[in-house]
Motif scaffolding. Structure first.
Motif, PDB file in Angstrom:
ATOM      1  N   PHE A 411       0.889  -1.256  -0.121  1.00  0.00           N
ATOM      2  CA  PHE A 411       0.048  -0.154  -0.258  1.00  0.00           C
ATOM      3  C   PHE A 411       0.777   1.059  -0.181  1.00  0.00           C
ATOM      4  CE2 PHE A 411      -3.197  -2.741   2.533  1.00  0.00           C
ATOM      5  CZ  PHE A 411      -3.678  -3.134   1.204  1.00  0.00           C
ATOM      6  N   ARG A 412       0.377   2.168  -0.412  1.00  0.00           N
ATOM      7  CA  ARG A 412       0.942   3.503  -0.622  1.00  0.00           C
ATOM      8  C   ARG A 412       0.048   4.757  -0.106  1.00  0.00           C
ATOM      9  NH1 ARG A 412       2.445   3.702  -7.140  1.00  0.00           N
ATOM     10  NH2 ARG A 412       4.002   2.074  -7.261  1.00  0.00           N
ATOM     11  N   LYS A 413       0.723   5.803   0.191  1.00  0.00           N
ATOM     12  CA  LYS A 413      -0.057   6.858   0.752  1.00  0.00           C
ATOM     13  C   LYS A 413      -0.966   7.602  -0.209  1.00  0.00           C
ATOM     14  CE  LYS A 413       1.036  11.825   1.676  1.00  0.00           C
ATOM     15  NZ  LYS A 413       2.066  12.983   1.766  1.00  0.00           N
ATOM     16  N   LYS A 414      -2.301   7.737   0.404  1.00  0.00           N
ATOM     17  CA  LYS A 414      -3.455   8.219  -0.577  1.00  0.00           C
ATOM     18  C   LYS A 414      -4.428   7.111  -1.371  1.00  0.00           C
ATOM     19  CE  LYS A 414      -2.539  12.979  -1.073  1.00  0.00           C
ATOM     20  NZ  LYS A 414      -2.386  14.166  -2.138  1.00  0.00           N
ATOM     21  N   ASP A 415      -3.954   5.846  -0.952  1.00  0.00           N
ATOM     22  CA  ASP A 415      -4.512   4.631  -1.812  1.00  0.00           C
ATOM     23  C   ASP A 415      -6.093   4.889  -1.140  1.00  0.00           C
ATOM     24  OD1 ASP A 415      -2.502   3.751  -3.509  1.00  0.00           O
ATOM     25  OD2 ASP A 415      -1.943   2.124  -1.952  1.00  0.00           O
ATOM     26  N   VAL A 416      -6.957   4.417  -1.979  1.00  0.00           N
ATOM     27  CA  VAL A 416      -8.239   4.260  -1.444  1.00  0.00           C
ATOM     28  C   VAL A 416      -8.574   2.444  -1.558  1.00  0.00           C
ATOM     29  CG1 VAL A 416     -10.727   4.469  -2.147  1.00  0.00           C
ATOM     30  CG2 VAL A 416      -9.167   6.235  -2.486  1.00  0.00           C
ATOM     31  N   ILE A 417      -8.945   1.978  -0.202  1.00  0.00           N
ATOM     32  CA  ILE A 417      -8.887   0.499  -0.268  1.00  0.00           C
ATOM     33  C   ILE A 417     -10.195   0.076  -0.002  1.00  0.00           C
ATOM     34  CG2 ILE A 417      -7.968  -1.516   1.123  1.00  0.00           C
ATOM     35  CD1 ILE A 417      -5.432   0.323   1.530  1.00  0.00           C
ATOM     36  N   VAL A 418     -10.816  -0.950  -0.642  1.00  0.00           N
ATOM     37  CA  VAL A 418     -12.310  -1.322  -0.269  1.00  0.00           C
ATOM     38  C   VAL A 418     -12.103  -2.709  -0.218  1.00  0.00           C
ATOM     39  CG1 VAL A 418     -14.501  -1.100  -1.590  1.00  0.00           C
ATOM     40  CG2 VAL A 418     -12.922   0.479  -2.339  1.00  0.00           C
ATOM     41  N   THR A 419     -12.739  -3.127   1.017  1.00  0.00           N
ATOM     42  CA  THR A 419     -12.868  -4.564   1.198  1.00  0.00           C
ATOM     43  C   THR A 419     -14.366  -4.866   1.305  1.00  0.00           C
ATOM     44  OG1 THR A 419     -12.792  -3.767   3.538  1.00  0.00           O
ATOM     45  CG2 THR A 419     -10.930  -4.379   2.544  1.00  0.00           C
ATOM     46  N   GLU A 420     -14.579  -6.237   0.817  1.00  0.00           N
ATOM     47  CA  GLU A 420     -16.158  -6.890   0.958  1.00  0.00           C
ATOM     48  C   GLU A 420     -16.360  -7.428   2.067  1.00  0.00           C
ATOM     49  OE1 GLU A 420     -19.277  -7.672   0.232  1.00  0.00           O
ATOM     50  OE2 GLU A 420     -18.626  -7.291  -1.785  1.00  0.00           O
ATOM     51  N   THR A 421     -17.871  -7.384   2.538  1.00  0.00           N
ATOM     52  CA  THR A 421     -18.070  -8.204   3.601  1.00  0.00           C
ATOM     53  C   THR A 421     -17.743  -9.515   3.712  1.00  0.00           C
ATOM     54  OG1 THR A 421     -20.062  -6.975   3.641  1.00  0.00           O
ATOM     55  CG2 THR A 421     -20.207  -8.997   4.683  1.00  0.00           C
ATOM     56  N   GLY A 422     -17.063  -9.817   5.093  1.00  0.00           N
ATOM     57  CA  GLY A 422     -16.503 -11.171   5.234  1.00  0.00           C
ATOM     58  C   GLY A 422     -14.999 -11.279   5.545  1.00  0.00           C
ATOM     59  N   GLY A 457     -17.881   3.929  -7.841  1.00  0.00           N
ATOM     60  CA  GLY A 457     -18.036   5.195  -7.291  1.00  0.00           C
ATOM     61  C   GLY A 457     -16.937   5.600  -6.706  1.00  0.00           C
ATOM     62  N   ALA A 458     -16.043   5.001  -5.807  1.00  0.00           N
ATOM     63  CA  ALA A 458     -14.717   5.357  -5.010  1.00  0.00           C
ATOM     64  C   ALA A 458     -13.840   5.627  -6.136  1.00  0.00           C
ATOM     65  CB  ALA A 458     -14.325   4.227  -4.080  1.00  0.00           C
ATOM     66  N   ALA A 459     -13.656   4.907  -7.128  1.00  0.00           N
ATOM     67  CA  ALA A 459     -12.714   5.419  -8.175  1.00  0.00           C
ATOM     68  C   ALA A 459     -13.015   6.570  -8.874  1.00  0.00           C
ATOM     69  CB  ALA A 459     -12.650   4.130  -9.260  1.00  0.00           C
ATOM     70  N   LEU A 460     -14.103   6.869  -9.303  1.00  0.00           N
ATOM     71  CA  LEU A 460     -14.496   7.940  -9.730  1.00  0.00           C
ATOM     72  C   LEU A 460     -14.292   9.300  -8.736  1.00  0.00           C
ATOM     73  CD1 LEU A 460     -17.828   6.892 -11.498  1.00  0.00           C
ATOM     74  CD2 LEU A 460     -15.802   8.053 -12.653  1.00  0.00           C
ATOM     75  N   ALA A 461     -14.680   9.247  -7.532  1.00  0.00           N
ATOM     76  CA  ALA A 461     -14.583  10.222  -6.443  1.00  0.00           C
ATOM     77  C   ALA A 461     -12.916  10.491  -6.395  1.00  0.00           C
ATOM     78  CB  ALA A 461     -14.999   9.759  -5.293  1.00  0.00           C
ATOM     79  N   ALA A 462     -12.010   9.348  -6.116  1.00  0.00           N
ATOM     80  CA  ALA A 462     -10.688   9.489  -5.970  1.00  0.00           C
ATOM     81  C   ALA A 462     -10.121   9.913  -7.480  1.00  0.00           C
ATOM     82  CB  ALA A 462     -10.043   7.785  -6.117  1.00  0.00           C
ATOM     83  N   ARG A 463     -10.746   9.725  -8.562  1.00  0.00           N
ATOM     84  CA  ARG A 463      -9.926  10.597  -9.642  1.00  0.00           C
ATOM     85  C   ARG A 463     -10.360  12.156  -9.494  1.00  0.00           C
ATOM     86  NH1 ARG A 463     -11.097   8.270 -15.340  1.00  0.00           N
ATOM     87  NH2 ARG A 463     -13.325   8.573 -15.319  1.00  0.00           N
ATOM     88  N   ASP A 464     -11.339  12.615  -9.113  1.00  0.00           N
ATOM     89  CA  ASP A 464     -11.863  13.902  -8.869  1.00  0.00           C
ATOM     90  C   ASP A 464     -11.023  14.424  -7.880  1.00  0.00           C
ATOM     91  OD1 ASP A 464     -13.985  13.551 -10.497  1.00  0.00           O
ATOM     92  OD2 ASP A 464     -15.516  13.503  -8.951  1.00  0.00           O
ATOM     93  N   ARG A 465     -10.658  13.733  -6.737  1.00  0.00           N
ATOM     94  CA  ARG A 465      -9.748  14.193  -5.681  1.00  0.00           C
ATOM     95  C   ARG A 465      -8.185  14.260  -5.834  1.00  0.00           C
ATOM     96  NH1 ARG A 465     -11.115  12.025  -0.052  1.00  0.00           N
ATOM     97  NH2 ARG A 465      -9.700  13.620   0.496  1.00  0.00           N
ATOM     98  N   GLY A 466      -7.868  13.397  -7.052  1.00  0.00           N
ATOM     99  CA  GLY A 466      -6.423  13.175  -7.045  1.00  0.00           C
ATOM    100  C   GLY A 466      -5.718  12.377  -6.085  1.00  0.00           C
ATOM    101  N   LEU A 467      -6.402  11.287  -5.874  1.00  0.00           N
ATOM    102  CA  LEU A 467      -5.816  10.512  -4.946  1.00  0.00           C
ATOM    103  C   LEU A 467      -5.191   9.414  -5.435  1.00  0.00           C
ATOM    104  CD1 LEU A 467      -9.270   9.921  -2.424  1.00  0.00           C
ATOM    105  CD2 LEU A 467      -7.049  11.383  -1.830  1.00  0.00           C
ATOM    106  N   GLY A 468      -4.809   8.356  -4.710  1.00  0.00           N
ATOM    107  CA  GLY A 468      -3.721   7.429  -5.512  1.00  0.00           C
ATOM    108  C   GLY A 468      -4.634   6.243  -6.004  1.00  0.00           C
ATOM    109  N   ARG A 469      -4.184   5.067  -5.938  1.00  0.00           N
ATOM    110  CA  ARG A 469      -4.797   3.962  -6.394  1.00  0.00           C
ATOM    111  C   ARG A 469      -5.915   3.445  -5.891  1.00  0.00           C
ATOM    112  NH1 ARG A 469       0.662   0.053  -5.756  1.00  0.00           N
ATOM    113  NH2 ARG A 469      -0.155   0.679  -3.674  1.00  0.00           N
TER     114      ARG A 469
END
Length: 594
Positions: A411-422, A457-469
């Protein structure tokens, strides 16, 4: 009583907004369509993507979807189905603070398909606007036997369903009231952090309305705390902290981010140097490399050093708590009420005393000012570094105990990490994440398959905000429910990294995809026909995973990538195994009590 007071406060805010609007001059008043008015309001809220599925009540030339497609700054993100669209709106709102997620569906069939996603946003306090394109105002009154209805003239049944999972609703019945209704529900959405519902008849979309209200920004200002009660609460908190001899631990939870007090909490921690821990739902609310951060507290499921430190403190300052079963380690908190202060968006609890209508947003800066005198004593409290070493194991198989700490080093700074239930939700809890990382999960509502749509949705928002992966972790069973949305990601040029944990989940996987079909062919099936926009991998052992994670081209996430991680189907993360055992015990105890 509390709900009534909250509703009254909301009504006061609405009336204040109305007075400001009425005070404007009518001279030179411009006219725009209802659709353009709504889109302008959404643009003011920072919305740049709207999710949904076309339907005949929102698709014709004069209908709302066409206005979205013609808008210069807001994009229409067509989804594979309405449920995925609602999940995407949820993920978008979580990653884009001070904005909201928006989902558009058609009447009846479309809105009912989306309702599970809206319910999840309601449960986890995520601001989402659900716009339902419905029959004309005349048809709503005469109630002819239309398609998409139940065939019994109950045209209001879908609105009644929406009322159960939204905080506020509006039916645009006439243009005179339309702009006020739009403003009302949007103010409720942003100020109360819950979904709202807008029913938009076909003949209302192109009706002309005044632009004058657009000059007044939508109010995010919360009702002020009663100054006398607030001062008393502050005095009580200081007294309790003094009695605890500054042996205070701060516990942050989901509502810190949901109700926009992250900056206030950071100021509090910087001023006091109190040790701070997080719940699962509060993960990354505080940067996990902060030197006073000790890790995740989950009651009896916690790592022993964390459990001992939190439960031995003389006082817990809990901020934004959401005490659900999984979030509290199946209700195994060992913290007496006499050792607890809770700050919430609409109340404060000091030991056994309850102070309604004292919100943490306005209280926290004043509390910080008065608690800074305890910094020297608090700084002496030891906080063990939150870390997780990659274990050395004899087997070359990819185990849960190895996989999570190893990807933690990826992982890197400003990554957006999504995890599934379970498995994924529990596996990542013990992994320290870099600063400014955003962790996105649905621990309370736990709708299987939510993470794929949310990643969109997270990826589109991250692109808007200039976040990482954007990095998704999901199981092979969960992936099947919403897998179609990978095609939407490919179509919009999004490049998430998807770790698909294949531990021989549902047998239906082999039947649906072919008895010998591989997950690695999925991206070419769902949109990348010539194989240039995506890349897929399968890793079956530690050397293969190590090689992939160390590959700079893979790590740079230049295209959408799917990694099939093959694991033993009986291997389980530590936290999930303990949660399952506690869940069984809790169920048995509840049955005996009943």
């Amino acid at each position: 009583m509390q709900a009534t007071l909250t509703d009254l406060q909301s009504e006061v805010a609405r009336l204040r907004h109305e007075l400001q609007s009425l005070a404007l001059e009518h001279k030179g008043d411009e006219q725009i369509t209802v659709a353009d008015y709504l889109l302008t309001r959404l643009e003011q809220l920072g919305v740049s993507s709207i999710f949904g599925v076309p339907g005949d009540f929102n698709m014709r030339m004069s209908i709302f979807k066409d206005y979205v497609e013609d808008h210069p700054t807001i994009k229409w993100i067509g989804n594979c189905n309405e449920l995925n669209a609602a999940y995407a709106a949820d993920g978008y709102a979580r990653v884009k603070p001070h904005s909201i997620g928006v989902v558009v569906t058609t009447f009846g069939v479309g809105e009912l398909s989306a309702i599970n996603g809206i319910a999840g946003a309601f449960s986890e306090m995520v601001p989402v606007l659900h716009i339902a394109g419905v029959p004309s105002t005349t048809q709503l009154k005469t109630r002819p036997l239309l398609h998409h209805t139940l065939g019994d003239a109950r045209f209001d049944v879908f609105t009644k369903a929406a009322e159960q999972v939204t905080i506020s609703q509006a039916m645009l019945a006439n243009k005179v009231q339309a702009t006020a209704d739009i403003d009302r529900i949007l103010i409720d959405c942003v100020s109360r952090a819950r979904p709202v519902y807008l029913s938009l008849p076909t003949d209302m979309v192109s009706e002309k309305v005044s632009t004058k209200r657009l000059k007044i920004p939508l109010s995010r200002i919360l009702p002020p705390n009663n100054p006398d009660v607030e001062e008393f609460v502050l005095d009580e908190i200081i007294k309790v902290v003094r009695e605890a001899e500054s042996n205070v631990v701060v516990l942050v939870d989901a509502c810190v981010s949901r109700h926009d007090v992250q900056d206030e909490v950071k100021d509090l921690l910087a001023a006091t140097h109190f040790p701070v821990y997080s719940t699962p739902m509060g993960k990354t609310t505080i940067d996990e490399d902060y030197d006073r951060y000790g890790g995740i507290y989950i009651g009896s499921i916690s790592e022993p050093v964390i459990k001992e430190r939190v439960e031995s403190a003389k006082l817990i300052l809990s901020i934004g708590a959401l005490k659900s079963d999984f979030n509290t380690g199946m209700f195994t908190y060992r913290i007496p009420t006499t050792h607890t202060i809770e700050l919430h968006s609409d109340c404060v609890l000091v030991r056994h005393a309850h102070f309604p209508n004292i919100g943490m947003k306005q209280l926290l800066p004043k509390l910080t000012s008065r608690l800074k005198d305890f910094r020297c004593q608090a700084s002496e409290l030891v906080v063990s570094k939150f870390k997780l070493e990659v274990p050395v194991e004899e087997t070359s198989d990819i185990t849960q105990s190895y996989f999570w700490p190893r990807v933690g080093t990826f992982f890197r700074k400003k990554d957006v990490i999504v995890t599934e239930t379970g498995t994924s939700n529990f596996g990542i809890l013990d992994v320290p994440l870099p600063e400014q990382t955003i962790f996105v999960s649905q621990i309370l509502y736990g709708s299987i398959g939510w993470a794929v749509g949310s990643t969109l949705g997270a990826a589109l928002a991250a692109r808007d905000r200039g976040l990482g992966r954007v990095i998704l972790f999901i199981g092979d069973g969960s992936m099947q429910l919403t897998v179609q949305e990978l095609s939407t990601m490919t179509r919009h040029g999004l490049t998430p990294i998807i770790f698909l944990i294949n531990n021989s989940g549902y047998n239906i996987e082999r039947n649906l995809h072919g008895m010998n079909r591989k997950w690695t062919s999925l991206l070419t099936t769902l949109g990348d026909l010539n194989g240039t926009l995506s890349r897929s991998y399968t890793v079956r052992n530690k050397p293969e995973l190590e090689k992939l994670l160390d590959d700079p081209q893979f790590a740079n996430a230049g295209k959408i990538q799917l990694v099939e991680v093959v694991m033993d189907k009986y291997d389980t993360p530590r936290a999930l195994k303990m949660a399952a055992e506690l869940s069984t015990k809790y169920a048995e105890q509840s049955a005996k009590q009943f």
